[in-house]
Enzyme design. Structure first.
Site, PDB file in Angstrom:
ATOM      1  N   SER A 135     -11.292  -6.773   7.176  1.00  0.00           N
ATOM      2  CA  SER A 135     -12.542  -6.249   6.476  1.00  0.00           C
ATOM      3  C   SER A 135     -12.780  -7.436   5.567  1.00  0.00           C
ATOM      4  O   SER A 135     -12.132  -8.009   4.847  1.00  0.00           O
ATOM      5  CB  SER A 135     -12.527  -4.731   5.726  1.00  0.00           C
ATOM      6  N   ARG A 138       0.765  -1.162   0.024  1.00  0.00           N
ATOM      7  CA  ARG A 138       0.123   0.005  -0.186  1.00  0.00           C
ATOM      8  C   ARG A 138       0.842   1.123   0.124  1.00  0.00           C
ATOM      9  O   ARG A 138       1.711   1.326   0.833  1.00  0.00           O
ATOM     10  CB  ARG A 138      -0.913   0.040   1.263  1.00  0.00           C
ATOM     11  N   GLU A 176      -9.513  -1.653  13.817  1.00  0.00           N
ATOM     12  CA  GLU A 176      -9.859  -2.421  12.744  1.00  0.00           C
ATOM     13  C   GLU A 176      -8.985  -3.271  12.642  1.00  0.00           C
ATOM     14  O   GLU A 176      -7.584  -3.134  12.346  1.00  0.00           O
ATOM     15  CB  GLU A 176     -10.405  -1.926  11.511  1.00  0.00           C
ATOM     16  N   GLU A 187       0.952   4.032   1.022  1.00  0.00           N
ATOM     17  CA  GLU A 187       0.236   4.948   2.211  1.00  0.00           C
ATOM     18  C   GLU A 187       0.893   6.452   2.214  1.00  0.00           C
ATOM     19  O   GLU A 187       2.223   6.420   2.085  1.00  0.00           O
ATOM     20  CB  GLU A 187       0.397   4.334   3.345  1.00  0.00           C
ATOM     21  N   ARG A 209      -1.316  -6.053  12.525  1.00  0.00           N
ATOM     22  CA  ARG A 209      -2.449  -5.268  13.603  1.00  0.00           C
ATOM     23  C   ARG A 209      -2.845  -6.398  14.311  1.00  0.00           C
ATOM     24  O   ARG A 209      -3.031  -6.150  15.554  1.00  0.00           O
ATOM     25  CB  ARG A 209      -3.339  -5.006  12.576  1.00  0.00           C
ATOM     26  N   ARG A 235      -0.775   2.680  12.739  1.00  0.00           N
ATOM     27  CA  ARG A 235      -1.286   1.368  12.346  1.00  0.00           C
ATOM     28  C   ARG A 235      -1.150   1.197  10.660  1.00  0.00           C
ATOM     29  O   ARG A 235      -2.011   0.102  10.225  1.00  0.00           O
ATOM     30  CB  ARG A 235      -2.767   1.262  12.814  1.00  0.00           C
ATOM     31  N   HIS A 236      -0.240   2.078  10.170  1.00  0.00           N
ATOM     32  CA  HIS A 236      -0.356   1.955   8.642  1.00  0.00           C
ATOM     33  C   HIS A 236       1.129   1.587   8.147  1.00  0.00           C
ATOM     34  O   HIS A 236       1.993   2.422   8.495  1.00  0.00           O
ATOM     35  CB  HIS A 236      -0.765   3.125   7.763  1.00  0.00           C
TER      36      HIS A 236
HETATM   37  O1  4AD Z   1      -9.463  -3.233   4.709  1.00  0.00           O
HETATM   38  P1  4AD Z   1      -8.318  -3.766   3.632  1.00  0.00           P
HETATM   39  O2  4AD Z   1      -7.868  -2.702   2.911  1.00  0.00           O
HETATM   40  O3  4AD Z   1      -9.308  -4.984   2.845  1.00  0.00           O
HETATM   41  C1  4AD Z   1      -8.782  -5.556   1.933  1.00  0.00           C
HETATM   42  O4  4AD Z   1      -7.631  -5.491   1.508  1.00  0.00           O
HETATM   43  C2  4AD Z   1      -9.819  -6.517   1.194  1.00  0.00           C
HETATM   44  N1  4AD Z   1      -9.359  -7.033  -0.002  1.00  0.00           N
HETATM   45  C3  4AD Z   1     -10.117  -7.466   2.247  1.00  0.00           C
HETATM   46  C4  4AD Z   1     -11.533  -8.456   1.664  1.00  0.00           C
HETATM   47  O5  4AD Z   1     -11.121  -9.584   1.732  1.00  0.00           O
HETATM   48  N2  4AD Z   1     -12.420  -7.836   1.406  1.00  0.00           N
HETATM   49  O6  4AD Z   1      -7.357  -4.558   4.348  1.00  0.00           O
HETATM   50  C5  4AD Z   1      -7.567  -5.733   5.126  1.00  0.00           C
HETATM   51  C6  4AD Z   1      -7.016  -5.689   6.456  1.00  0.00           C
HETATM   52  C7  4AD Z   1      -7.109  -4.414   7.399  1.00  0.00           C
HETATM   53  O7  4AD Z   1      -8.497  -4.796   8.152  1.00  0.00           O
HETATM   54  C8  4AD Z   1      -5.971  -4.230   8.249  1.00  0.00           C
HETATM   55  O8  4AD Z   1      -6.067  -4.940   9.303  1.00  0.00           O
HETATM   56  C9  4AD Z   1      -4.987  -4.519   7.241  1.00  0.00           C
HETATM   57  O9  4AD Z   1      -5.535  -5.390   6.260  1.00  0.00           O
HETATM   58  N3  4AD Z   1      -4.381  -3.403   6.620  1.00  0.00           N
HETATM   59  C10 4AD Z   1      -3.145  -2.901   6.829  1.00  0.00           C
HETATM   60  N4  4AD Z   1      -2.149  -3.192   7.596  1.00  0.00           N
HETATM   61  C11 4AD Z   1      -1.030  -2.307   7.782  1.00  0.00           C
HETATM   62  N5  4AD Z   1      -0.819  -1.282   7.012  1.00  0.00           N
HETATM   63  C12 4AD Z   1      -1.784  -0.863   6.202  1.00  0.00           C
HETATM   64  N6  4AD Z   1      -1.490   0.275   5.502  1.00  0.00           N
HETATM   65  C13 4AD Z   1      -3.018  -1.565   6.081  1.00  0.00           C
HETATM   66  N7  4AD Z   1      -4.070  -1.409   5.242  1.00  0.00           N
HETATM   67  C14 4AD Z   1      -5.132  -2.456   5.539  1.00  0.00           C
END
Ligand code: 4AD
Length: 466
Positions: A392, A238, A389, A240, A440, A246-247
């Protein structure tokens, strides 16, 4: 002596027996010219070793050599196990080794960039030490990460990454036992998989491409490929912009995708059983590791129910409204509101782990299935630990024409995901799944305040080394 003994296995059953161990010199304490005490550490277990000049075996030169060793060097020690007269402080094993031979396998530099004793102290211990007038250096996060291989040697960090290993292990074992197939999807893909701008773009032999933001599209396509239930443990990228606690720009995703017969609740059922099994296993099998983490970063064990609480998004915003926190009916919860809700849920239901479902469609990715009874909502959910979170998930749109329409409505260039959409033209069962951030889960299970603590070599907007 030819056989190696693990430091962990050193106990009084080995009294008077010769042993050979390998470990690191945690401390070196010379006493005059004829004696030196070494504390040797292997995998978190430590033993005191006495190097004492003796006419027939140990020369004064050897004592000098031992006393001059640098901390954290790797050494082989051959000696005889003895039972000390008084309990040994500063070592985990309650026997001592009378050293006969000592060999330095790899010498560490004389002055380490981090003092590991200081790096292992809790905030409370640091305050006490400072008040007692002790000279110590508070090791900040950046210094720790710059010298991560040293930092990883503290008991808390050893605990964190053993806990992380167990999270992955339970995830895999649980799903394999429930007939899921482990898959490996490509990390080089043609377009963004989640929509949005947080994508690392690259040139793929003259074609635009990017690093996968998630295995989302390919895990769904694998359901079209007839595997029924799949999971993956792999890197997620990502780009970011936000520098938060937490990112990360790269994290480890635990992903699940499965056919569903009737309802997205079938996916939430898997989350429920999987995570209760995971928390149980961590509490039972990682006691020592949890204790090591809590010694440096005190936290209360996670409160969770046998049947995970499920609230609808509407119920959630209603609870917030009752305490004066107004959320737009179809808006998103910000970090602060999520935390507040976590607190309210804990007070009312006694749990720090719960599922919030039936989110407004407008704030979910394009592939999310709207609710059949009200398309302003969606068959989706998020899962929270201590108000933050970790997961998701959702039911997905499996009707290609509708998927195309949803992608367009969300501003996604359909041609970049045409092979994905085409996968649903050859017969696609209703399906859903979820994604979990490994770092996380560990961070929040252990009540830690920063995701960099649970990423082995974190990548954030300002860091790509070590
Ligand atoms: O919420 P996210 O973006 O959802 C998906 O990627 C979907 N494809 C999932 C699905 O099957 N619907 O990311 C899922 C999880 C988040 O809840 C969080 O725990 C983690 O990935 N996450 C991160 N962890 C660390 N750094 C980041 N930048 C994160 N972004 C998401």
């Amino acid at each position: 002596v030819n056989e190696w003994t693990r430091v962990e296995a050193l106990d009084d059953s080995l009294a008077n027996r010769p042993v050979l161990i390998r470990g690191r010199t945690q401390t070196i304490r010379p006493v005059g010219k004829k004696m030196a005490f070494l504390v040797i550490r292997e995998n978190g277990f430590t033993v005191q070793c006495l190097v004492q000049a003796q006419p027939d075996s140990v020369s004064p030169q050897m004592v000098k050599f031992a006393a001059a060793l640098s901390r954290e060097s790797v050494v082989d020690v051959e000696g005889v196990v003895s039972i000390p007269a008084a309990p040994i402080k500063g070592a985990t094993q309650q026997v001592e080794i009378q050293v006969k031979k000592l060999f330095c396998v790899s010498r560490a530099v004389p002055t380490l960039p981090i003092n590991l004793e200081d790096a292992a102290r809790s905030d409370v211990e640091i305050e006490k030490a400072i008040q007692a007038g002790e000279q110590l250096v508070r090791v900040n996060q950046d210094t720790r990460l710059n010298f991560r291989v040293l930092d990883l040697r503290t008991p808390a960090n050893q605990g964190i990454f053993r806990i992380q290993s167990q999270v992955g292990n339970v995830f895999r074992q649980f799903l394999l036992a429930e007939n899921f197939v482990e898959i490996h999807t490509p990390k080089l893909i043609a377009g963004s998989s989640e929509g949005g701008a947080a994508v690392f773009r690259l040139d793929y032999k003259g074609h635009p491409a990017c690093l996968a933001q998630s295995p989302q599209l390919h895990k769904q396509m694998s359901i079209c490929g007839d595997f029924g239930r799949v999971f993956e443990i792999g890197p997620v990228f990502r780009a970011e912009d936000s520098f938060t606690h937490r990112h990360l720009c790269e994290f480890t995703g635990l992903d699940v995708e499965m056919e569903i017969k009737k309802h997205y609740f079938e996916v939430m059922d898997v989350v429920d059983r999987l995570f209760v099994a995971m928390f149980d296993s961590l509490n039972q099998n990682c006691k020592k590791d949890l204790e090591a983490v809590a010694n440096q970063y005190p936290f209360e064990p996670l409160k969770y129910l046998r049947n995970t609480l499920r609230l609808t998004y509407e119920e959630g915003i209603q609870m917030l409204k009752e305490v004066g926190v107004e959320i737009e009916p179809f808006g998103d919860l910000n970090t602060e509101a999520e935390r507040k809700l976590g607190q309210l849920v804990l007070e009312k239901y006694g749990t720090e782990f719960y599922i919030l479902h039936r989110y407004p469609l407008a704030i979910r990715p394009f592939y999310t299935m709207p609710c059949y009874d009200n398309p302003e909502y969606s068959n989706s959910f998020d899962v929270f630990i201590r108000g933050e979170e970790i997961i998701s998930g959702a039911q997905r749109v499996h009707i290609p024409e509708f998927l195309e329409q949803r992608a367009q409505a969300c501003g996604i260039e359909v041609k970049t995901i045409s092979t994905y959409i085409d996968s649903f033209r050859y017969g696609a069962p209703p399906h859903g799944g979820f994604g979990v951030g490994l770092e996380r889960v560990v961070m929040l299970f252990c009540g830690l305040n920063n995701i960099r603590k649970t990423s082995l070599y974190p990548r954030d907007p300002q860091r790509i080394a070590p």
